[in-house]
Design a protein around this motif. Structure first.
Motif, mmCIF file in Angstrom:
data_model
loop_
_atom_site.group_PDB
_atom_site.id
_atom_site.type_symbol
_atom_site.label_atom_id
_atom_site.label_comp_id
_atom_site.label_asym_id
_atom_site.label_seq_id
_atom_site.Cartn_x
_atom_site.Cartn_y
_atom_site.Cartn_z
ATOM 1 N N PHE A 53 0.813 -1.216 0.000
ATOM 2 C CA PHE A 53 0.000 0.000 0.000
ATOM 3 C C PHE A 53 0.849 1.271 0.000
ATOM 4 N N LYS A 54 2.166 1.101 -0.137
ATOM 5 C CA LYS A 54 3.086 2.229 -0.206
ATOM 6 C C LYS A 54 2.815 3.243 0.913
ATOM 7 N N ALA A 55 2.825 2.726 2.127
ATOM 8 C CA ALA A 55 2.550 3.549 3.304
ATOM 9 C C ALA A 55 3.622 3.295 4.351
ATOM 10 N N LYS A 56 3.791 4.248 5.239
ATOM 11 C CA LYS A 56 4.706 4.078 6.369
ATOM 12 C C LYS A 56 3.847 3.881 7.614
ATOM 13 N N ILE A 57 3.955 2.701 8.218
ATOM 14 C CA ILE A 57 3.176 2.373 9.407
ATOM 15 C C ILE A 57 4.159 2.188 10.561
ATOM 16 N N PRO A 58 4.029 2.983 11.620
ATOM 17 C CA PRO A 58 4.950 2.865 12.759
ATOM 18 C C PRO A 58 4.876 1.481 13.408
ATOM 19 N N GLN A 59 6.025 0.967 13.847
ATOM 20 C CA GLN A 59 6.039 -0.360 14.470
ATOM 21 C C GLN A 59 5.231 -0.419 15.753
ATOM 22 N N ASP A 60 5.033 0.721 16.411
ATOM 23 C CA ASP A 60 4.246 0.661 17.646
ATOM 24 C C ASP A 60 2.766 0.374 17.379
ATOM 25 N N GLU A 61 2.360 0.404 16.104
ATOM 26 C CA GLU A 61 0.986 0.018 15.748
ATOM 27 C C GLU A 61 0.790 -1.498 15.798
ATOM 28 N N LEU A 62 1.878 -2.245 15.914
ATOM 29 C CA LEU A 62 1.762 -3.705 15.982
ATOM 30 C C LEU A 62 0.862 -4.152 17.138
ATOM 31 N N VAL A 63 0.819 -3.373 18.208
ATOM 32 C CA VAL A 63 -0.027 -3.756 19.347
ATOM 33 C C VAL A 63 -1.503 -3.760 18.974
ATOM 34 N N ARG A 64 -1.888 -2.984 17.975
ATOM 35 C CA ARG A 64 -3.280 -2.970 17.498
ATOM 36 C C ARG A 64 -3.543 -4.043 16.441
ATOM 37 N N MET A 65 -2.466 -4.543 15.842
ATOM 38 C CA MET A 65 -2.604 -5.447 14.697
ATOM 39 C C MET A 65 -2.608 -6.913 15.131
ATOM 40 N N VAL A 66 -3.516 -7.253 16.034
ATOM 41 C CA VAL A 66 -3.575 -8.612 16.576
ATOM 42 C C VAL A 66 -4.584 -9.487 15.843
ATOM 43 N N ASN A 67 -5.421 -8.852 15.009
ATOM 44 C CA ASN A 67 -6.407 -9.579 14.212
ATOM 45 C C ASN A 67 -6.715 -8.753 12.958
ATOM 46 N N LEU A 68 -7.534 -9.290 12.083
ATOM 47 C CA LEU A 68 -7.840 -8.567 10.846
ATOM 48 C C LEU A 68 -8.495 -7.225 11.118
ATOM 49 N N LYS A 69 -9.405 -7.186 12.085
ATOM 50 C CA LYS A 69 -10.091 -5.935 12.410
ATOM 51 C C LYS A 69 -9.071 -4.852 12.769
ATOM 52 N N GLY A 70 -8.097 -5.190 13.579
ATOM 53 C CA GLY A 70 -7.059 -4.239 13.958
ATOM 54 C C GLY A 70 -6.233 -3.783 12.765
ATOM 55 N N ILE A 71 -5.903 -4.714 11.882
ATOM 56 C CA ILE A 71 -5.140 -4.361 10.686
ATOM 57 C C ILE A 71 -5.959 -3.420 9.804
ATOM 58 N N TYR A 72 -7.247 -3.723 9.623
ATOM 59 C CA TYR A 72 -8.093 -2.857 8.797
ATOM 60 C C TYR A 72 -8.100 -1.438 9.353
ATOM 61 N N GLU A 73 -8.186 -1.302 10.678
ATOM 62 C CA GLU A 73 -8.211 0.022 11.318
ATOM 63 C C GLU A 73 -6.886 0.760 11.110
ATOM 64 N N VAL A 74 -5.777 0.049 11.265
ATOM 65 C CA VAL A 74 -4.464 0.670 11.076
ATOM 66 C C VAL A 74 -4.290 1.102 9.616
ATOM 67 N N VAL A 75 -4.662 0.238 8.692
ATOM 68 C CA VAL A 75 -4.524 0.569 7.271
ATOM 69 C C VAL A 75 -5.415 1.769 6.934
ATOM 70 N N ASP A 76 -6.635 1.795 7.463
ATOM 71 C CA ASP A 76 -7.517 2.949 7.235
ATOM 72 C C ASP A 76 -6.841 4.241 7.685
ATOM 73 N N GLN A 77 -6.103 4.169 8.765
ATOM 74 C CA GLN A 77 -5.471 5.348 9.339
ATOM 75 C C GLN A 77 -4.250 5.813 8.535
ATOM 76 N N TYR A 78 -3.477 4.880 7.993
ATOM 77 C CA TYR A 78 -2.198 5.233 7.384
ATOM 78 C C TYR A 78 -2.164 5.175 5.854
ATOM 79 N N VAL A 79 -3.176 4.585 5.243
ATOM 80 C CA VAL A 79 -3.183 4.447 3.789
ATOM 81 C C VAL A 79 -4.225 5.390 3.201
ATOM 82 N N GLU A 80 -3.804 6.150 2.221
ATOM 83 C CA GLU A 80 -4.748 7.048 1.573
ATOM 84 C C GLU A 80 -5.688 6.246 0.689
ATOM 85 N N ALA A 81 -6.967 6.584 0.777
ATOM 86 C CA ALA A 81 -7.984 5.864 -0.004
ATOM 87 C C ALA A 81 -7.879 6.202 -1.477
#
Length: 81
Positions: A53-81
């Motif tokens: 997705f050509k985005a920079k996602i901070p490693q501290d977001e890994l704590v939110r990325m424990v399931n697909l729902k968390g990943i979707y939320e992180v991607v929504d935050q850091y990836v431009e639609a």
């Protein structure tokens, strides 16, 4: 790309990395507890998201990325639609 298409792409990518079938995972199933993922897999998922997705996602977001729902939320935050 719609949000649904992006989420489907994310799901496929995560299943490839975790070496599981798509029907084995839900939005809320936990990667570590339910799918035996380790921290290396989490880093691999993060790197794949950044690359795909050509985005920079901070490693501290890994704590939110424990399931697909968390990943979707992180991607929504850091990836431009």
């Amino acid at each position: 790309m719609s949000i649904e298409e992006r989420n489907e792409e994310i799901k496929e990518m995560v299943c490839d990395i975790l070496e599981i079938e798509e029907d084995e995972i839900t939005e809320t199933s936990l990667f570590k507890e339910d799918h035996d993922a380790d921290s290396l897999r989490a880093i691999e998922i993060l790197a794949s998201l950044e690359r795909n997705f050509k985005a920079k996602i901070p490693q501290d977001e890994l704590v939110r990325m424990v399931n697909l729902k968390g990943i979707y939320e992180v991607v929504d935050q850091y990836v431009e639609a």
